[in-house]
Design a protein around this motif. Structure first.
Motif, PDB file in Angstrom:
ATOM      1  N   GLU A  28     -13.214   5.603  -4.206  1.00 14.86           N
ATOM      2  CA  GLU A  28     -12.904   4.841  -2.991  1.00 14.86           C
ATOM      3  C   GLU A  28     -13.618   5.329  -1.727  1.00 14.86           C
TER       4      GLU A  28
ATOM      5  N   HIS B 106      -7.159  -1.383  -6.872  1.00 13.53           N
ATOM      6  CA  HIS B 106      -6.833   0.046  -6.778  1.00 13.53           C
ATOM      7  C   HIS B 106      -7.711   0.738  -5.714  1.00 13.53           C
ATOM      8  N   GLU B 107      -9.016   0.575  -5.818  1.00 12.80           N
ATOM      9  CA  GLU B 107      -9.916   1.243  -4.854  1.00 12.80           C
ATOM     10  C   GLU B 107      -9.733   0.675  -3.455  1.00 12.80           C
TER      11      GLU B 107
ATOM     12  N   HIS C  70      -6.844   2.269  -1.769  1.00 15.29           N
ATOM     13  CA  HIS C  70      -7.158   3.624  -1.288  1.00 15.29           C
ATOM     14  C   HIS C  70      -7.690   3.622   0.143  1.00 15.29           C
TER      15      HIS C  70
ATOM     16  N   GLU D 141      -3.223   8.558  -5.353  1.00 13.80           N
ATOM     17  CA  GLU D 141      -3.338   7.871  -6.645  1.00 13.80           C
ATOM     18  C   GLU D 141      -2.083   7.077  -7.011  1.00 13.80           C
TER      19      GLU D 141
ATOM     20  N   ALA E 154      -2.259   3.856  -4.868  1.00 11.21           N
ATOM     21  CA  ALA E 154      -3.296   2.911  -5.324  1.00 11.21           C
ATOM     22  C   ALA E 154      -2.888   2.283  -6.659  1.00 11.21           C
TER      23      ALA E 154
ATOM     24  N   TYR F  81      -1.226   9.373 -11.210  1.00 11.05           N
ATOM     25  CA  TYR F  81      -1.424   7.918 -11.120  1.00 11.05           C
ATOM     26  C   TYR F  81      -0.144   7.182 -11.507  1.00 11.05           C
TER      27      TYR F  81
HETATM   28 ZN    ZN Z   1      -7.467   6.127  -7.372  1.00  3.71          ZN
END
Ligand code: ZN
Ligand code: TRP
Length: 495
Positions: free
Chosen positions: A329, A352-353, A356, A375, A378, A428
């Protein structure tokens, strides 16, 4: 005489400790720096400590670490960087001639300071225009002697060259940093500890700064970096692309992407939809036919804005590079490996990115051990995207499947990942379950208010787990420790 020396040394140590304690520095780090100051007999501490006593103010040695218990060598004490200017000239043979200007403010009266820097050959180092001695050991670049008073703004200029390559990371079994792909493309992916492998830096997210990155490449090549493209200049067979990142950025999020005949492709539809300039950096084939899913970036920004608050930067996009089975990211310009873009789950990596940018980039961790704040958040955005696309039944079902997988996998607490496996599955998955559980506990109104308040309160700065819990508690209007005790700190995934 003897007594005087002892008293002076004690004063010096006290001064060092008070400077260091602000950033949590240990005396070991200070000792290590002292022993490697070049030409120690001509610099002040400790051999000429009587001289130190005569100086007003008393100069101290800048600490070699910023005080992160996960990676004590990262970052440095004694100053705060405001701006990095990097000029990089890339040649077809893979070599780079570089010049870095680091502008910082002294936070102490400094006799020396450190930057983090691995590899390369340094040709020249100036402090405020004056050639200055330096020494290097274990990723530390020690600059001494200097005489900087607390509050002084100073500029360090470093000319260096080499052929950049990935560096060993303390956090994972892969080399990270400056990398290259199968078509000769160059790209930087440096989280958490490899900014120092391509420019001299205060390599810790606690010291954010603005950046100007100018990359000179052979004609026909394209070079991208974080932020806005503010100039393209051609001169004898080369082109220089100058990029500006005006919003403070953690050094590990700085990036450069270089490719032969690559294109910077603006997406006017997504840009209009998001109210943020969307530009992607693509190899020739993808520039001709961009992946269809990329067009959803605009809508993803809108959806995440409704949960997290305004997008924190002025532009966004991804660069797609070969030979890299991951995504990172980087601020305003995430780097995606082609395998991620071609995968059926590309859409989820994209969201997800993007998430971030709020959690990781705008709000950065204050200590690497709190990586679940990046994490987990995201990964939670992936669940939000599922909910948005397919409804709350699909959201619940996906969570149930992921919790089951985490239980079978025996994931440990996300609050304390091993330093040598920082990005393990727990940070995550279990990290995202913390947010799922908090949402269930406090309800949507207090929960999303918590996320937006946290994103806003710590924007362009740093936060810790304690900071997040404090916001959650304030918004809930009651103690919510149970959620964190079970999902964040608990040894096992609950049945
Ligand atoms: Zn990530
Ligand atoms: N933060 C990345 C993610 O979004 C994972 C990651 C950390 C990474 N360090 C990296 C990826 C270095 C590539 C290279 O999940």
């Amino acid at each position: 005489m003897k007594r005087l020396v002892v008293a002076t040394v004690a004063l010096l140590v006290a001064a060092s400790c008070s400077g260091g304690s602000e950033s949590g520095t240990t005396s070991t780090a200070i000792g290590a720096t002292t022993s490697t100051v070049p030409g120690a007999t001509t610099s002040t501490p400790p051999t000429t400590s009587t001289t130190v006593a005569a100086l007003e103010p008393t100069y101290v040695i800048g600490a070699a670490g910023i005080g992160d218990d996960y990676y004590p060598a990262l970052g440095n004490g004694g100053y705060d960087v405001e701006h990095y200017r990097l000029d990089l000239a890339y040649q077809r043979d893979g070599s780079v001639a570089a010049s870095a200007m680091v502008r910082a403010t002294a936070l102490d009266d400094l006799a020396s300071f450190n930057l983090d820097f691995i590899g390369w050959d340094i040709d020249r180092l100036n402090v405020n225009g004056t050639p200055t001695l330096f020494d290097r050991y274990d990723g530390e670049l020690v600059v001494a002697p200097v005489e900087l008073a607390s509050g002084d703004v100073f500029a360090v200029e470093i000319d260096y060259r080499g052929t950049p390559a990935p560096a060993v990371s303390a956090s994972m079994p892969f080399g990270i940093g400056w990398s290259s792909g199968p078509e000769g493309e160059q790209f930087v992916v440096a989280e958490p500890d490899a900014a120092r492998s391509w420019f001299p830096s205060n390599d810790h997210p606690l010291d954010k700064a603005t950046f100007t990155i100018a990359v000179t490449v052979p004609d026909g090549f394209t070079a991208a970096a974080n932020g806005e493209l503010i100039g393209v200049a051609e001169a004898d067979g080369t082109t220089t692309f100058q990029w500006s990142m005006d919003t403070p950025m953690a050094p590990y999020l700085a990036t450069v992407v270089i490719g032969d005949d690559w294109a910077i492709v603006e997406d006017p539809v997504a840009s209009a939809e998001a109210g943020v300039t969307i530009r992607n950096v693509l190899p020739p084939d993808l520039a001709d036919t961009p992946p269809a899913v990329l067009e959803t970036t605009g809508r993803m920004i809108k959806v995440l804005e409704s949960s997290f608050g305004p997008f924190p930067f002025d532009e966004y996009g991804i660069a797609v590079v070969g030979g890299f089975p991951a995504a990172l990211e980087n601020q305003t310009l995430s780097v995606f490996g082609r395998p991620m873009v071609e995968a059926p789950y590309f859409e989820y990596v994209l969201v997800h990115e993007l998430a971030h940018q709020w959690f990781g980039d705008s709000v950065s961790v204050g200590r690497w051990g709190d990586i679940w704040l990046n994490e987990g958040f995201a990964t939670f955005a992936e669940l939000l995207w599922i909910e948005e696309q397919y409804g709350s039944g699909a959201y619940r079902e996906e969570i149930a499947n992921r919790i089951e997988a985490a239980r079978v996998g025996g994931y440990g607490p996300p609050a304390t990942p091993p330093p040598n496996d920082l990005f393990n599955s727990s940070v995550y998955q279990r990290g995202s379950f913390v947010l799922v559980a908090l949402r269930d506990e406090v309800g949507d109104e207090a929960f999303f208010d918590t996320l937006r308040t946290y994103a806003q309160q710590f924007a362009n700065g740093n936060a810790t787990t304690e900071d997040f819990i404090a916001v959650a508690e304030a918004k809930a209007g009651r103690n919510v420790d149970e959620v964190f005790d079970v999902w964040l700190y608990g040894q096992q995934v609950p049945a």
